[in-house]
Design a protein around this motif. Structure first.
Motif, PDB file in Angstrom:
ATOM      1  N   ASN A 122     -12.764  49.620 -31.584  1.00 24.59           N
ATOM      2  CA  ASN A 122     -11.484  49.080 -32.048  1.00 24.59           C
ATOM      3  C   ASN A 122     -11.693  48.020 -33.118  1.00 24.59           C
ATOM      4  O   ASN A 122     -10.975  47.980 -34.125  1.00 24.59           O
ATOM      5  CB  ASN A 122     -10.708  48.469 -30.873  1.00 24.59           C
ATOM      6  N   LEU A 194      -4.723  45.320 -25.649  1.00 28.42           N
ATOM      7  CA  LEU A 194      -3.310  45.102 -25.996  1.00 28.42           C
ATOM      8  C   LEU A 194      -3.041  43.629 -26.280  1.00 28.42           C
ATOM      9  O   LEU A 194      -3.486  42.755 -25.536  1.00 28.42           O
ATOM     10  CB  LEU A 194      -2.392  45.554 -24.856  1.00 28.42           C
ATOM     11  N   SER A 199      -6.409  45.347 -30.804  1.00 27.12           N
ATOM     12  CA  SER A 199      -5.499  46.445 -30.467  1.00 27.12           C
ATOM     13  C   SER A 199      -5.254  47.245 -31.739  1.00 27.12           C
ATOM     14  O   SER A 199      -5.147  46.686 -32.829  1.00 27.12           O
ATOM     15  CB  SER A 199      -4.177  45.909 -29.921  1.00 27.12           C
ATOM     16  N   TYR A 231       2.888  51.538 -27.874  1.00 29.17           N
ATOM     17  CA  TYR A 231       1.621  52.157 -28.287  1.00 29.17           C
ATOM     18  C   TYR A 231       1.783  53.606 -28.729  1.00 29.17           C
ATOM     19  O   TYR A 231       1.043  54.094 -29.571  1.00 29.17           O
ATOM     20  CB  TYR A 231       0.645  52.092 -27.106  1.00 29.17           C
TER      21      TYR A 231
END
Length: 308
Positions: A122, A194, A199, A231
């Motif tokens: 990520n 998150l 994220s 999301y």
């Protein structure tokens, strides 16, 4: 439309791979790390093992600072062409905020791993770089024939020829076609990210998820939580990998894991493909995260095609 991510240079004979352990402890795992070194050597690649790979600090492969130091050295070193994580487990999230990508951006390199390493994938994505969701050193078995598909697809991505996939069909598949950048990894880790800098903005992208050792209601809770955070609002497609070693709760969930996923995401119309052999099983095929793919899903089969 998402901007194209930077592809670090693919590997060639003579290049060097750094082996690091940013996460869990590697207890009695010397054999697998040596096997990893031998495997790289058989492909004409050199390897350097991080100073702290076999360090121990309770649950972790060394203290946060030690694990971070190995990772930072690998990111900074212009002679390193790829960073191969020795194992996952838990711990990567504790070093994310300590890492500096300034030197990496001058000499980008591939990050390789899965599971807990999703946190780093990520971070790579949000810095604008592709990375490899693929096996780790501890994935290596005594008889490498057992994991030949995992190894073959790993070698293919490493040397610049990602494998396209034709997946077994499923009656649960939600048919449709989509294209977009492939993102994702371990569901727990995506959920953990998150609200943080790590994220991922999933708008216009195709999400891959896999999981191990969770109760079905935990998986539902994560999907509900991610849904509430938006999301899936502009997601183009979903690929579901292995959901391994699911735990049984005393109160049974009542449906299959596939139905659970379909139910949680029932209000969206993007295609959903099951049966991607990637995750915590021996057959863990390599995926290029951040690369644009074309996804074509039907009940009888699904295809994943990587675009350059």
């Amino acid at each position: 439309m998402s901007s194209k991510l930077i592809q670090p240079p693919y590997l060639k004979a003579g290049d060097t791979v750094a082996i690091v352990a940013p996460s869990g402890i590697l207890k009695n795992r010397e054999r697998e790390v040596q096997q990893a070194i031998d495997l790289l050597k058989s492909w004409g690649l050199y390897s350097v093992v991080g100073t702290h790979v076999f360090s121990t600090a309770n649950h972790f492969a060394g203290t946060d600072d030690e694990r971070c130091e190995d990772m930072q050295k690998a990111l900074d070193d212009p002679s390193i062409s790829a960073i191969w994580c020795a194992r996952g487990g838990y711990g990567t999230v504790r070093i994310l905020d300590k890492l500096d990508y300034t030197k990496f951006k001058k000499n980008p390199k591939w990050l390789i791993g899965y599971s807990d390493i999703t946190a780093l994938h990520n971070q790579m994505h949000n810095n604008g770089y592709e990375s490899f969701h693929a096996l780790m050193c501890v994935s290596l078995t005594k008889d490498l024939d057992e994991i030949k598909n995992s190894i073959a697809t790993f070698k293919s991505v490493l040397f610049g020829n990602p494998t396209n996939y034709l997946l077994e069909g499923s009656s649960y598949n939600k048919a449709g076609k989509a294209s977009g950048q492939l993102v994702g990894g371990n569901l727990t880790m995506l959920h953990t990210m998150l609200g943080s800098n790590e994220s991922i903005d999933t708008a216009g992208k195709i999400l891959f998820i896999e999981e191990i050792g969770e109760y079905k209601y935990h998986i539902d809770r994560m999907l509900q939580s991610m849904k509430r955070a938006g999301y899936f609002e502009e997601l183009n497609g979903l690929i579901v990998g292995d959901m391994s070693k699911l735990r049984k709760n005393t109160t049974l969930w009542g449906t299959s894991i596939e139905q659970l996923i379909l139910d949680a995401l029932s209000e969206y119309d993007f295609p959903i493909a099951f049966n991607m052999p990637a995750g915590h099983e021996k057959d863990n095929r390599a995926l290029v995260l951040g690369r644009t793919i074309e996804l074509d899903v039907s009940k009888t089969e699904s295809s994943i095609v990587f675009k350059n």
